[in-house]
Design an enzyme around this catalytic site. Structure first.
Site, PDB file in Angstrom:
ATOM      1  N   GLN A 224       7.095  16.048   0.216  1.00 61.35           N
ATOM      2  CA  GLN A 224       6.820  15.403   1.504  1.00 61.35           C
ATOM      3  C   GLN A 224       8.108  15.167   2.282  1.00 61.35           C
ATOM      4  O   GLN A 224       8.065  14.721   3.423  1.00 61.35           O
ATOM      5  CB  GLN A 224       6.134  14.050   1.263  1.00 61.35           C
ATOM      6  CG  GLN A 224       4.797  14.154   0.563  1.00 61.35           C
ATOM      7  CD  GLN A 224       4.212  12.800   0.208  1.00 61.35           C
ATOM      8  OE1 GLN A 224       3.756  12.619  -0.914  1.00 61.35           O
ATOM      9  NE2 GLN A 224       4.190  11.834   1.118  1.00 61.35           N
ATOM     10  N   ARG A 371      -0.053   5.957  -0.227  1.00 60.35           N
ATOM     11  CA  ARG A 371      -0.666   5.740   1.083  1.00 60.35           C
ATOM     12  C   ARG A 371      -0.361   4.356   1.638  1.00 60.35           C
ATOM     13  O   ARG A 371      -1.244   3.635   2.095  1.00 60.35           O
ATOM     14  CB  ARG A 371      -2.179   5.966   0.981  1.00 60.35           C
ATOM     15  CG  ARG A 371      -2.749   6.411   2.306  1.00 60.35           C
ATOM     16  CD  ARG A 371      -4.143   6.915   2.236  1.00 60.35           C
ATOM     17  NE  ARG A 371      -4.525   7.371   3.562  1.00 60.35           N
ATOM     18  CZ  ARG A 371      -5.597   8.073   3.832  1.00 60.35           C
ATOM     19  NH1 ARG A 371      -6.410   8.425   2.874  1.00 60.35           N
ATOM     20  NH2 ARG A 371      -5.881   8.449   5.050  1.00 60.35           N
ATOM     21  N   CYS A 372       0.901   3.977   1.545  1.00 62.31           N
ATOM     22  CA  CYS A 372       1.274   2.698   2.140  1.00 62.31           C
ATOM     23  C   CYS A 372       2.763   2.659   2.378  1.00 62.31           C
ATOM     24  O   CYS A 372       3.500   3.502   1.921  1.00 62.31           O
ATOM     25  CB  CYS A 372       0.838   1.531   1.269  1.00 62.31           C
ATOM     26  SG  CYS A 372       1.953   1.114  -0.060  1.00 62.31           S
ATOM     27  N   GLU A 742      -2.427   5.040   6.877  1.00 59.70           N
ATOM     28  CA  GLU A 742      -2.621   4.273   5.644  1.00 59.70           C
ATOM     29  C   GLU A 742      -3.429   3.005   5.808  1.00 59.70           C
ATOM     30  O   GLU A 742      -3.778   2.370   4.812  1.00 59.70           O
ATOM     31  CB  GLU A 742      -1.242   3.872   5.111  1.00 59.70           C
ATOM     32  CG  GLU A 742      -0.361   5.062   4.952  1.00 59.70           C
ATOM     33  CD  GLU A 742       1.082   4.721   4.792  1.00 59.70           C
ATOM     34  OE1 GLU A 742       1.480   3.621   5.190  1.00 59.70           O
ATOM     35  OE2 GLU A 742       1.810   5.558   4.272  1.00 59.70           O
TER      36      GLU A 742
END
Ligand code: CDP
Length: 797
Positions: A224, A371-372, A742
């Site tokens: 990523q 996801r945060c 998110e």
């Protein structure tokens, strides 16, 4: 605006629910993922992992593996050590074993690698490696880690006496103490946010291709953050940075799992350098679940000082974070426990104090921001669970308690007691929209009636405001590299364009939305703009995509670079229209003469002029780059409300209704935003309901396969009702957007848990740890007690 102005929605600009262009290839099965790539002469690598969680390595005998036909190389820690590569630095200033030399420190740790003609030979050869272990006592939680006489897991580190990694604090301890002394009521909550795993459908993998003739190393990988990987490879392997090319092709989901540097990457690179052939490593599912970056695993204990009328006076919190065997969290270096201190940001709390302690354990390292934004999920979960507990203790209505303590619209900008600056929001309005949508008063009536007939209905509210978009570079860096992002825009002579950013999407739709931003700024139809990300040889430097930072930072860079292009195009327009620049006006896609609006030139005509008819002295071409260092984070806000029915006989609970009210500022693509919210709610539901990955007393990972660690399908997932009525533009973002990717995964879990706890109110149960499996809920109802999910789990039944 003149009559010639373009219709922005028609050209796919801001606010258009444009279909995702990347789906053209994804839904046809034409995506190109790392495992789809085959290079000439490519070999395959497999990893031998430790079966034990903590053991000294007495010997490794790889002779039988070397003898298997088709095997080219067996790598062990000892061999890595001769090249100074047995250990690597982590993104949190710790070290991590690449291949174990002295000890194994978690089940699944990388012990050796085999490189062979195909993956099957490599796997067989791994099994032929003989490793003699001497088992050591195992630690699976922070309590054990700090117990007297606990074995020191990181005895490789000079001066490491115990298992504590850090003690960290933020806030005002004395002021908080004083506020607690003056409180009418003190409410307390303890809970464990369990280990969870991002579990992307595509596992991690890499293909390293070192070319001795050119000295160039090309690595295709599932990262990523390609530029960070290039920097890490340059520094760790001491290779020249300009000779390293990281290509991140299509990625089958990341969710934070693909930010860290994993031993498999390093081994495939070394193997390619040694063998001078491309080496592919593709991790299998169990390998991914058992050894790559996990998330959460944090124990939270907090108290709230309350006035009798419901005003929150202060909050005091302690966090014990279990980091596993190596402290490898990918997070801003200044904040030891991520952005946990964003907790309670949306409430007007005068004073607060947070302490945090990180410890090692015999579990895979991680602490990834699944996801945060760097532990914001834990922050929001605790916040909303605590808010519910406090309202219950005061005998107050859940909604009213939130309403009276929210930061009001006229209080922005608002500084939180932990130092964050919130710039905008309409918290009360979001709550009202949500309550109306769920039919709050009606539901409360139904709930009371159902209760009288022995049925358990519950309603859970959760709100969240998440700090999205790290940097700014003043405060945010990873390994000293400041956090900002970038975009490069090239407009070709026919007005078509290519935009490249330092971000790297993993399914979020950047190829669609970045083009929409260009379209909004320049009036070039979105379909005329191609987006490219993920190749360090072509994309400008950026920190990558995680923590929903793409829109706040890279998206802002796209707007800014488009504005630079527009500024040059304006000079070209003045030249073409033979007027001075001051006499030129802009409307979407066109410059015109202020005094004669019919005389104008389109952006496409300006583009042609940039290559064929520029004024004297002007540099030809129409391209530019922008690096964007945001002045602040963006602060989206959301309210999630869930209603459930719990079966008192079995503990099974069903979702009746889920309402989501998200305010992420200006929505670039409303359809994509809705997709992000639905995905996030699905993950939130899964965490609350079914995802179970834990450890027994021997450190065996329980739940390291998809029979136990359940991914919800459309069949299990309840329906969601989404609301987009509240829009509070971000005052400092060039197009007013805030992050969204998110939010629902961050704020959602507490809504589900609060609903179940609400359904069983009256039992005295304050907490059931996630996942709220039926047996846990049943135990809570039956024995009227809290149920912990903290490891070790029992394995005797
Ligand atoms: O960093 P990441 O891409 O994971 O998250 P994000 O910046 O929140 O964006 C997720 C997707 O939603 C991207 O395609 C964004 O462009 C889109 N988005 C949007 O359309 N409007 C917003 N206000 C925020 C995001």
């Amino acid at each position: 605006m003149t009559s010639q102005a373009l219709d922005e929605i028609k050209i796919g600009g801001l606010g258009a629910s444009r279909k995702r262009v990347e789906d053209n290839r994804f839904i046809r099965g034409k995506g190109s993922y790392t495992d789809d790539i085959t290079l000439p002469g490519m070999l395959h690598m497999e990893i031998l992992r430790s079966p034990l969680a903590h053991a000294r390595i007495k010997s490794i005998d790889a002779s039988k593996a070397w003898d298997i036909p088709g095997v080219h190389l067996v790598l062990t820690g000892e061999m890595m050590a001769t090249r100074n590569l047995a250990w690597m630095p982590t993104l949190s200033y710790d070290t991590q074993a690449v291949l174990a030399t002295d000890k194994v420190r978690f089940q699944g740790q990388e012990v050796a690698c085999v490189i062979a003609d195909d993956p099957y030979i490599a796997k067989d050869a791994c099994e032929a490696i003989d490793v003699e272990y001497e088992p050591l006592p195992v630690i699976v939680n922070p309590e054990q880690a700090v117990a007297e006489g606990a074995p020191v897991i990181r005895d490789d580190k000079e001066g490491q006496a115990g298992n504590v990694i850090y003690d960290w604090e933020v806030g005002d301890a004395d002021g908080t103490e004083r506020a607690f002394a003056a409180a009418d009521t003190i409410s307390r909550l303890q809970l464990h946010y369990p280990r969870s795993h991002p579990s992307p459908i595509e596992c991690c993998g890499s293909i390293a291709d070192f070319n001795r003739a050119t000295s160039k190393l090309t690595v295709y990988m599932t990262t990523q953050a390609p530029h960070i990987i290039r920097a890490a490879v340059a520094l760790v392997a001491e290779l020249p940075e300009h000779m390293i090319r990281i290509i991140s092709p299509d990625i089958g989901g990341g969710f934070g799992n693909k930010v860290p540097v994993y031993p498999g990457y390093v081994c495939s690179i070394l193997a390619s350098i040694l063998l001078e052939r491309p080496v592919k490593w593709i991790e299998d599912k169990s390998g991914n679940l058992i050894s790559t970056g996990f998330a959460r695993d944090i124990y939270l204990d907090g108290e709230m000082a309350l006035r009798q009328d419901g005003k929150i006076l202060a909050v005091r919190m302690h966090a014990d974070a279990d980091h596993g065997a190596f402290f490898s969290d990918a997070q801003p270096s200044k904040f030891k426990i991520g952005l946990l201190h964003s907790t309670f940001a949306c409430y007007d709390i005068p004073v607060a104090h947070l302490t945090a302690r990180g410890t090692y354990s015999n579990k895979a390292p991680g602490g990834v921001a699944y996801r945060c934004s760097f532990r914001v999920t834990e922050a929001m979960f605790f916040q909303e669970r605590m808010i519910q507990a406090a309202a219950t203790d005061l005998g107050m209505d859940q909604a009213e308690f939130r309403r009276m303590n929210f930061v009001r619209d006229d209080q922005f900008p608002h500084r939180t007691p932990f130092g964050f600056l919130l710039d905008s929001g309409q918290y009360g309005k979001c709550l009202e929209v949500g309550l109306k949508a769920v039919g709050y008063e009606d539901f409360r009536r139904q709930q009371a009636e159902a209760r009288a007939r022995g049925r358990l209905l519950g309603l859970g509210i959760s709100t969240m405001t998440e700090p999205l978009g790290a940097g700014n570079s003043r405060e945010y860096d990873i390994l000293g590299i400041k956090m900002f992002d970038s975009a490069e825009l090239k407009v070709h002579m026919t007005g078509k364009a290519i935009v490249r950013t330092g971000a790297r999407g993993q399914g979020q739709g950047h190829e669609t939305t970045w083009a929409q931003i260009v379209s909004h700024e320049l009036g070039i139809p979105a379909e005329d703009v191609v987006v490219e990300e993920g190749d360090t040889d072509t994309a400008p430097f950026g920190m990558g995509t995680y923590a929903s930072r793409s829109t706040p930072v890279a998206g802002a860079a796209v707007a800014m670079v488009a504005r630079k292009i527009r500024a040059k195009a304006r000079r070209l327009a003045a030249h073409l229209l033979e007027v001075s620049e001051e006499d030129i006006e802009w409307e979407l896609g066109r410059f015109y003469v202020r005094s004669a609006p019919d005389r104008g030139v389109t952006i496409q005509e300006c583009a042609m002029a940039a290559y064929s008819n520029m004024p004297d002295g002007m540099e030809p071409g129409l391209e530019n780059t922008a690096y964007y260092d945001p002045p602040n984070l963006t602060w989206p806000f959301a309210v999630y409300i869930v209603t459930v029915e719990v079966d008192p006989e079995t503990g099974v609970w069903d979702v009746l209704n889920t309402v989501a009210v998200d305010d992420c500022g200006v929505r670039i693509n409303p359809m994509i935003v809705e997709g992000q919210i639905m995905g996030g709610l699905t993950e939130a539901y899964a965490m609350a309901n079914m995802q179970f990955i834990t450890f027994d007393a021997e450190g065996n990972c329980v739940g390291s396969n998809y029979m136990d660690y359940l991914l919800p399908t459309a069949w299990e997932t309840p329906g969601f009702e989404l609301h987009s009525e509240v829009v509070t533009p971000c005052p400092h973002h060039p197009i007013g957007a805030k992050g969204i990717g998110e939010c629902a995964a961050v704020g959602g879990p507490a809504a589900f848990v609060n609903a179940v706890i609400d359904a069983i109110s009256g039992t005295g149960v304050r907490n059931i740890d996630m996942p709220l499996l039926p047996d846990r809920v049943w135990e809570a109802i039956k024995f009227r007690r809290d149920v912990s999910g903290a490891p070790p789990v029992r394995t005797d039944d």
